[in-house]
Design a protein around this motif. Structure first.
Motif, PDB file in Angstrom:
ATOM      1  N   PHE A   4       9.181  12.754   9.309  1.00 41.06           N
ATOM      2  CA  PHE A   4       8.976  13.719  10.390  1.00 41.06           C
ATOM      3  C   PHE A   4       8.330  15.026   9.936  1.00 41.06           C
ATOM      4  O   PHE A   4       7.418  15.533  10.614  1.00 41.06           O
ATOM      5  N   PRO A   5       8.741  15.625   8.806  1.00 39.11           N
ATOM      6  CA  PRO A   5       8.117  16.903   8.421  1.00 39.11           C
ATOM      7  C   PRO A   5       6.617  16.790   8.163  1.00 39.11           C
ATOM      8  O   PRO A   5       5.882  17.769   8.336  1.00 39.11           O
ATOM      9  N   LEU A   6       6.149  15.610   7.756  1.00 38.17           N
ATOM     10  CA  LEU A   6       4.724  15.426   7.512  1.00 38.17           C
ATOM     11  C   LEU A   6       3.980  14.958   8.749  1.00 38.17           C
ATOM     12  O   LEU A   6       2.753  15.134   8.836  1.00 38.17           O
ATOM     13  N   HIS A   7       4.694  14.348   9.679  1.00 40.05           N
ATOM     14  CA  HIS A   7       4.038  13.752  10.847  1.00 40.05           C
ATOM     15  C   HIS A   7       4.971  13.855  12.051  1.00 40.05           C
ATOM     16  O   HIS A   7       5.562  12.869  12.478  1.00 40.05           O
ATOM     17  N   PRO A   8       5.103  15.058  12.620  1.00 41.73           N
ATOM     18  CA  PRO A   8       6.104  15.294  13.671  1.00 41.73           C
ATOM     19  C   PRO A   8       5.932  14.439  14.921  1.00 41.73           C
ATOM     20  O   PRO A   8       6.907  14.181  15.618  1.00 41.73           O
ATOM     21  N   SER A   9       4.719  14.007  15.217  1.00 45.11           N
ATOM     22  CA  SER A   9       4.520  13.246  16.445  1.00 45.11           C
ATOM     23  C   SER A   9       5.123  11.851  16.374  1.00 45.11           C
ATOM     24  O   SER A   9       5.394  11.232  17.410  1.00 45.11           O
ATOM     25  N   ASN A  10       5.320  11.334  15.144  1.00 41.03           N
ATOM     26  CA  ASN A  10       5.806   9.961  14.936  1.00 41.03           C
ATOM     27  C   ASN A  10       4.852   8.902  15.492  1.00 41.03           C
ATOM     28  O   ASN A  10       5.220   7.727  15.610  1.00 41.03           O
ATOM     29  N   ILE A  11       3.649   9.297  15.849  1.00 44.63           N
ATOM     30  CA  ILE A  11       2.652   8.327  16.303  1.00 44.63           C
ATOM     31  C   ILE A  11       2.148   7.548  15.089  1.00 44.63           C
ATOM     32  O   ILE A  11       1.711   8.146  14.107  1.00 44.63           O
ATOM     33  N   VAL A  12       2.234   6.240  15.153  1.00 48.45           N
ATOM     34  CA  VAL A  12       1.796   5.395  14.038  1.00 48.45           C
ATOM     35  C   VAL A  12       0.333   5.023  14.265  1.00 48.45           C
ATOM     36  O   VAL A  12       0.007   4.309  15.221  1.00 48.45           O
ATOM     37  N   PRO A  13      -0.564   5.505  13.435  1.00 49.92           N
ATOM     38  CA  PRO A  13      -1.984   5.224  13.654  1.00 49.92           C
ATOM     39  C   PRO A  13      -2.345   3.783  13.333  1.00 49.92           C
ATOM     40  O   PRO A  13      -1.689   3.120  12.523  1.00 49.92           O
ATOM     41  N   ALA A  14      -3.385   3.327  13.986  1.00 55.16           N
ATOM     42  CA  ALA A  14      -3.905   1.991  13.686  1.00 55.16           C
ATOM     43  C   ALA A  14      -4.573   2.024  12.318  1.00 55.16           C
ATOM     44  O   ALA A  14      -5.022   3.071  11.840  1.00 55.16           O
ATOM     45  N   GLY A  15      -4.612   0.878  11.673  1.00 56.90           N
ATOM     46  CA  GLY A  15      -5.252   0.785  10.368  1.00 56.90           C
ATOM     47  C   GLY A  15      -6.115  -0.455  10.289  1.00 56.90           C
ATOM     48  O   GLY A  15      -5.971  -1.387  11.091  1.00 56.90           O
ATOM     49  N   PRO A  16      -7.013  -0.511   9.333  1.00 55.27           N
ATOM     50  CA  PRO A  16      -7.884  -1.676   9.186  1.00 55.27           C
ATOM     51  C   PRO A  16      -7.118  -2.879   8.674  1.00 55.27           C
ATOM     52  O   PRO A  16      -5.992  -2.763   8.160  1.00 55.27           O
ATOM     53  N   ASP A  17      -7.695  -4.039   8.804  1.00 54.55           N
ATOM     54  CA  ASP A  17      -7.124  -5.248   8.228  1.00 54.55           C
ATOM     55  C   ASP A  17      -7.122  -5.097   6.711  1.00 54.55           C
ATOM     56  O   ASP A  17      -8.158  -4.813   6.102  1.00 54.55           O
ATOM     57  N   LEU A  18      -5.957  -5.263   6.094  1.00 52.27           N
ATOM     58  CA  LEU A  18      -5.824  -4.976   4.668  1.00 52.27           C
ATOM     59  C   LEU A  18      -6.711  -5.880   3.812  1.00 52.27           C
ATOM     60  O   LEU A  18      -7.403  -5.398   2.904  1.00 52.27           O
ATOM     61  N   ALA A  19      -6.709  -7.160   4.097  1.00 54.05           N
ATOM     62  CA  ALA A  19      -7.500  -8.089   3.282  1.00 54.05           C
ATOM     63  C   ALA A  19      -8.991  -7.777   3.373  1.00 54.05           C
ATOM     64  O   ALA A  19      -9.711  -7.795   2.367  1.00 54.05           O
ATOM     65  N   LYS A  20      -9.469  -7.473   4.582  1.00 57.60           N
ATOM     66  CA  LYS A  20     -10.882  -7.148   4.748  1.00 57.60           C
ATOM     67  C   LYS A  20     -11.223  -5.856   4.027  1.00 57.60           C
ATOM     68  O   LYS A  20     -12.293  -5.735   3.419  1.00 57.60           O
ATOM     69  N   LEU A  21     -10.337  -4.886   4.107  1.00 59.16           N
ATOM     70  CA  LEU A  21     -10.563  -3.604   3.430  1.00 59.16           C
ATOM     71  C   LEU A  21     -10.651  -3.805   1.919  1.00 59.16           C
ATOM     72  O   LEU A  21     -11.605  -3.349   1.272  1.00 59.16           O
ATOM     73  N   VAL A  22      -9.675  -4.484   1.352  1.00 62.86           N
ATOM     74  CA  VAL A  22      -9.617  -4.645  -0.102  1.00 62.86           C
ATOM     75  C   VAL A  22     -10.775  -5.475  -0.615  1.00 62.86           C
ATOM     76  O   VAL A  22     -11.341  -5.182  -1.686  1.00 62.86           O
ATOM     77  N   ASN A  23     -11.158  -6.489   0.119  1.00 65.26           N
ATOM     78  CA  ASN A  23     -12.195  -7.403  -0.347  1.00 65.26           C
ATOM     79  C   ASN A  23     -13.606  -6.982   0.032  1.00 65.26           C
ATOM     80  O   ASN A  23     -14.572  -7.683  -0.289  1.00 65.26           O
ATOM     81  N   ALA A  24     -13.733  -5.851   0.702  1.00 66.29           N
ATOM     82  CA  ALA A  24     -15.066  -5.355   1.046  1.00 66.29           C
ATOM     83  C   ALA A  24     -15.813  -4.924  -0.214  1.00 66.29           C
ATOM     84  O   ALA A  24     -15.209  -4.529  -1.214  1.00 66.29           O
TER      85      ALA A  24
END
Length: 330
Positions: free
Chosen positions: A304-324
């Motif tokens: 909470f102290p770092l991200h008070p909104s608690n909104i969880v942002p979307a992220g890229p597909d991990l496998a596609k990101l790592v293997n790019a």
């Protein structure tokens, strides 16, 4: 209607004071604002006798209790997967309860529905924090009292490397590489593994700048080493040095860059590290240990102290990101 500047300034001062109080509870710092990880409350890790393990039924196997989002627990899960220890060791996933601030056991085990209750069942002092990873022996028919065999990741990966396994299971800490493994541990633990937290939990700009510079200077050093002596940190053989670094770097774009401010350079700016991460993720069983959705849920949803909104942002597909392919830096 705009808010008067004086009210905005007062609100900022008030919020900053509250932020400091919250951060002091979350992550202690020294007088200069540098994050200082509290001393761990751990027990010396122990390895059960091989013969004793071989005579047990599956419901009497020791359990490795981990949380998906915890990078320290991730290390132990990696060793379990890489050495195929499932024939005498059971994995138990704990769930982070953000509201209660503790790890829940779903399903319950040994009559305990929380990790704290399990620690207490094992006879741990009430003052000890119930943390993951935890290696617990439930006992046998002749010994019903469960025992905490260890709860410190650096020790547990060494114990699991000695755990009874098939003859073709890799030795992740061969004696001739022990000096190099220890050297990497001394370099990477404070500057990288803990360094990302020193960035995220810094109380002021000077503390952040110090942690950030040390972090990226060390990544440069690792990248240079891999260029001269790869494909792994100790050369041709995968070791515990790689296992200890991977959980931090695999969370980079998902958590540490956006939430902790580890953004001085993108990870693809270190091409040898970029390919090192690709190779490790491709090893059998490793991808199963990586749940980027759970990482974002627990970091963005709980800190909470770092991200008070608690909104969880979307992220890229991990496998596609790592293997790019990394961008051409020429």
């Amino acid at each position: 209607m705009s808010i008067p500047p004086a009210i905005v300034a007062a609100a900022r001062m008030g919020w900053h004071w509250q932020w400091i109080q919250l951060m002091n509870g979350l992550a202690p710092a020294d007088a200069k604002g540098n994050y200082r990880r509290p001393p761990s409350q751990h027990q010396q890790a122990r390895l059960p006798a091989e013969q004793e393990l071989s005579n047990r039924s599956a419901d009497q196997y020791p359990r490795l209790i981990i949380g998906r989002s915890c990078p320290w627990a991730h290390r132990t899960w990696l060793v379990l997967q890489l050495r195929n220890l499932q024939s005498s060791l059971t994995l138990h996933l704990a769930r982070a309860d953000h509201k209660a601030g503790r790890w829940q056991l779903d399903p319950a085990w040994l009559g305990c529905n929380s990790l704290l209750a399990l620690y207490q069942r094992c006879g741990s002092p009430p003052s000890h924090r119930a943390t993951v990873p935890a290696l617990v022996d439930p006992g046998t028919m002749t010994s019903q009292s469960p025992q905490l065999l260890g709860n410190e990741s650096a020790q547990l990966v060494e114990v699991l490397n000695l755990w009874p396994a098939a003859k073709d299971a890799p030795d992740l800490a061969p004696s001739h590489l022990q000096g190099e493994i220890n050297g990497w541990q001394k370099l990477l633990q404070p500057a990288v593994n803990d360094g990302v937290y020193r960035c995220g939990f810094a109380r002021n700009q000077a503390a952040y700048d110090k942690a950030c510079n040390e972090l990226f200077d060390t990544l440069t050093q690792v990248d240079r080493s891999l260029s001269n002596k790869g494909p792994w940190l100790c050369g041709d053989q995968l070791t515990l040095a790689d296992v200890r670094l991977f959980p931090t770097l695999i969370r980079w774009e998902m958590v540490y860059a956006p939430l902790f401010g580890c953004s001085q350079q993108p990870l693809w700016a270190f091409p040898h590290l970029w390919h090192w991460r690709q190779r490790l993720l491709a090893l059998p069983g490793v991808a199963k240990t990586c749940d980027s959705h759970a990482w974002r849920e627990d970091y963005f949803g709980a800190l909470f102290p770092l991200h008070p909104s608690n909104i969880v942002p979307a992220g890229p597909d991990l496998a596609k990101l790592v293997n790019a392919s990394a961008p051409d830096q020429r």
